[in-house]
Design a protein around this motif. Structure first.
Motif, PDB file in Angstrom:
ATOM      1  N   LEU A  42       0.829  -1.195   0.000  1.00  0.00           N
ATOM      2  CA  LEU A  42       0.000   0.000   0.000  1.00  0.00           C
ATOM      3  C   LEU A  42       0.873   1.259   0.000  1.00  0.00           C
ATOM      4  N   PRO A  43       0.420   2.322  -0.641  1.00  0.00           N
ATOM      5  CA  PRO A  43       1.184   3.574  -0.612  1.00  0.00           C
ATOM      6  C   PRO A  43       1.474   4.062   0.810  1.00  0.00           C
ATOM      7  N   SER A  44       0.535   3.852   1.728  1.00  0.00           N
ATOM      8  CA  SER A  44       0.757   4.311   3.097  1.00  0.00           C
ATOM      9  C   SER A  44       1.867   3.524   3.784  1.00  0.00           C
ATOM     10  N   VAL A  45       2.007   2.249   3.439  1.00  0.00           N
ATOM     11  CA  VAL A  45       3.088   1.439   4.004  1.00  0.00           C
ATOM     12  C   VAL A  45       4.428   1.878   3.419  1.00  0.00           C
ATOM     13  N   LEU A  46       4.454   2.119   2.126  1.00  0.00           N
ATOM     14  CA  LEU A  46       5.686   2.596   1.494  1.00  0.00           C
ATOM     15  C   LEU A  46       6.091   3.957   2.050  1.00  0.00           C
ATOM     16  N   GLU A  47       5.113   4.808   2.306  1.00  0.00           N
ATOM     17  CA  GLU A  47       5.405   6.118   2.878  1.00  0.00           C
ATOM     18  C   GLU A  47       6.022   5.973   4.257  1.00  0.00           C
ATOM     19  N   ALA A  48       5.483   5.052   5.067  1.00  0.00           N
ATOM     20  CA  ALA A  48       6.048   4.823   6.401  1.00  0.00           C
ATOM     21  C   ALA A  48       7.480   4.306   6.311  1.00  0.00           C
ATOM     22  N   LEU A  49       7.737   3.424   5.347  1.00  0.00           N
ATOM     23  CA  LEU A  49       9.079   2.874   5.182  1.00  0.00           C
ATOM     24  C   LEU A  49      10.075   3.950   4.747  1.00  0.00           C
ATOM     25  N   ALA A  50       9.587   4.952   4.044  1.00  0.00           N
ATOM     26  CA  ALA A  50      10.474   6.028   3.604  1.00  0.00           C
ATOM     27  C   ALA A  50      11.026   6.813   4.778  1.00  0.00           C
ATOM     28  N   HIS A  51      10.360   6.711   5.927  1.00  0.00           N
ATOM     29  CA  HIS A  51      10.804   7.452   7.107  1.00  0.00           C
ATOM     30  C   HIS A  51      11.381   6.518   8.178  1.00  0.00           C
ATOM     31  N   THR A  52      11.828   5.347   7.754  1.00  0.00           N
ATOM     32  CA  THR A  52      12.402   4.394   8.699  1.00  0.00           C
ATOM     33  C   THR A  52      13.679   4.961   9.316  1.00  0.00           C
ATOM     34  N   ALA A 261       4.963  -3.160   9.734  1.00  0.00           N
ATOM     35  CA  ALA A 261       3.893  -3.904  10.399  1.00  0.00           C
ATOM     36  C   ALA A 261       2.900  -2.956  11.064  1.00  0.00           C
ATOM     37  N   ILE A 262       3.404  -1.932  11.727  1.00  0.00           N
ATOM     38  CA  ILE A 262       2.523  -0.954  12.369  1.00  0.00           C
ATOM     39  C   ILE A 262       1.705  -0.205  11.324  1.00  0.00           C
ATOM     40  N   ALA A 263       2.352   0.192  10.227  1.00  0.00           N
ATOM     41  CA  ALA A 263       1.637   0.884   9.153  1.00  0.00           C
ATOM     42  C   ALA A 263       0.571  -0.015   8.535  1.00  0.00           C
ATOM     43  N   SER A 264       0.849  -1.308   8.462  1.00  0.00           N
ATOM     44  CA  SER A 264      -0.119  -2.252   7.912  1.00  0.00           C
ATOM     45  C   SER A 264      -1.320  -2.402   8.836  1.00  0.00           C
ATOM     46  N   LEU A 265      -1.088  -2.381  10.133  1.00  0.00           N
ATOM     47  CA  LEU A 265      -2.205  -2.415  11.076  1.00  0.00           C
ATOM     48  C   LEU A 265      -3.055  -1.157  10.941  1.00  0.00           C
ATOM     49  N   ASP A 266      -2.402  -0.020  10.687  1.00  0.00           N
ATOM     50  CA  ASP A 266      -3.137   1.231  10.470  1.00  0.00           C
ATOM     51  C   ASP A 266      -4.017   1.137   9.225  1.00  0.00           C
ATOM     52  N   ALA A 267      -3.552   0.393   8.231  1.00  0.00           N
ATOM     53  CA  ALA A 267      -4.262   0.283   6.952  1.00  0.00           C
ATOM     54  C   ALA A 267      -5.010  -1.041   6.826  1.00  0.00           C
TER      55      ALA A 267
END
Length: 359
Positions: A42-52, A261-267
């Motif tokens: 998901l784009p939201s997961v990729l966005e979260a990974l960009a800020h790892t 994983a956290i971003a995936s739970l959000d989505a």
């Protein structure tokens, strides 16, 4: 040339075949051999990974944020949640903690391919129990196999690679037959794909509270599509999970995996829509294969099982020739993951051609 003298290796380990991953696919083939989620992240997961966090820093060894999130989700303390690099890592940790030389570990067979190696690596003895004729766990036979030496039992629901579930009633009857000091690992890696109302759900039913010897395993690899980041979790009694933590490799869960994983739970709502699409494809595939004459068991995972017996390798080769990479288990059958929409028609074409050729 003289052969070099090598370190002595345990004979049983030297004879143990390494875990065999599903065959990789070429650019024009459908890779349906590893039960991966075919959707892009998901784009939201990729966005979260960009800020790892910076990759020159170690991750949080306890994956505290993810543990807290899962603890709140399931209403348990954070020390009742254990995170590792995939649920398979937790399987290794728990078996290492529970079993050793002279001990026994019971599991259904055929089931997850890693199971036979778990007791062997721990120095224990594996006790495989054949599946029933309809490709399900024979829980009566598994309970009958328990001895004073039994230290752990592995239950896979839905069963990989055949697909059927264990029901809540069956699980409760089984657990009540097993001594309370025997570890029962309820491996629910594919639970998000289950549609059977009577299927056991270890977390919703909080089986680890009624039966403290039960640990429930889940993963973000399948329904959540994070197979490449390797993150899974267990929920159970804190003292049991402490034993898994003690045997685990430190710092094995990366910061990226925890964040994703956290971003995936959000989505999750959006991800479950994708799961529904895959379940619909699975239903279509099972019905069509049965119409062709294949004895496909009820599947509640993201794959289907073709019981091909001694013709397994021959039939698998026909799929590979058509650029469909499947997972053959020689002498037993073929597991086909539910993948891209375009793959369904090709699967059915090859399966029909095989039926016609074998008649």
């Amino acid at each position: 040339m003289t052969e070099p003298i090598l370190p002595r290796i345990r004979p049983e380990i030297a004879a143990l075949a390494p875990y065999r991953q599903g065959k990789q696919a070429g650019p024009d083939a459908f890779k349906l051999s590893s039960n991966e989620n075919p959707f892009d992240p998901l784009p939201s997961v990729l966005e979260a990974l960009a800020h790892t966090t910076a990759i020159n820093r170690y991750p949080d060894a306890t994956a505290a944020r993810l543990r807290e999130r899962l603890g709140a989700r399931y209403g348990v303390a954070t020390d009742q949640v254990h995170i590792a690099s995939g649920s398979v890592a937790i399987l290794y940790q728990l078996v290492q903690a529970a079993a050793s030389v002279g001990d026994e570990v019971i599991y259904a067979w055929r089931s997850f391919e890693a199971y036979p190696g778990l007791p062997l690596v721990a120095g224990a003895t594996g006790v495989p129990i054949p599946l029933t004729a309809d490709a399900r766990h024979d829980l009566d036979a598994m309970a009958d196999a328990v001895t004073d030496n039994t230290r752990a039992i592995l239950l896979c629901t839905p069963n990989n690679p055949t697909g059927p579930i264990i029901t809540s009633a069956e699980f409760e009857t089984f657990v009540n037959r097993v001594p309370a000091d025997v570890l029962i690992i309820l491996d629910e890696a594919y639970t998000e794909f289950v549609t059977a109302a009577d299927a056991v759900d270890g977390l919703a039913e909080r089986v680890y509270e009624k039966h403290p010897n039960v640990v429930v395993l889940r993963t973000f690899s399948k329904a959540y599509g994070l197979a490449g980041l390797r993150v899974g979790y267990a929920i159970g009694q804190a003292k049991v999970l402490d034993a898994a933590r003690a045997t685990g490799i430190p710092l094995s869960v990366t910061s990226a995996a925890e964040i994703a994983a956290i971003a995936s739970l959000d989505a999750e709502a959006e991800l479950m829509q994708r799961v529904a699409v895959l379940v619909e494809r699975r239903t279509t595939l099972v019905a069509a294969l049965r119409a062709q004459g294949w004895a496909v068991p009820d599947s509640h995972a993201n794959f289907v099982w073709l019981p091909a017996g001694e013709r397994t390798d021959e039939i698998a080769a026909a799929f590979v020739e058509a650029d469909i990479i499947v997972r053959p288990f020689s002498g037993d059958g073929i597991r086909i993951s539910v993948g891209e929409h375009e793959s369904v028609e090709k699967i059915l074409q090859v399966a029909q051609s095989v039926v016609e050729r074998l008649q």
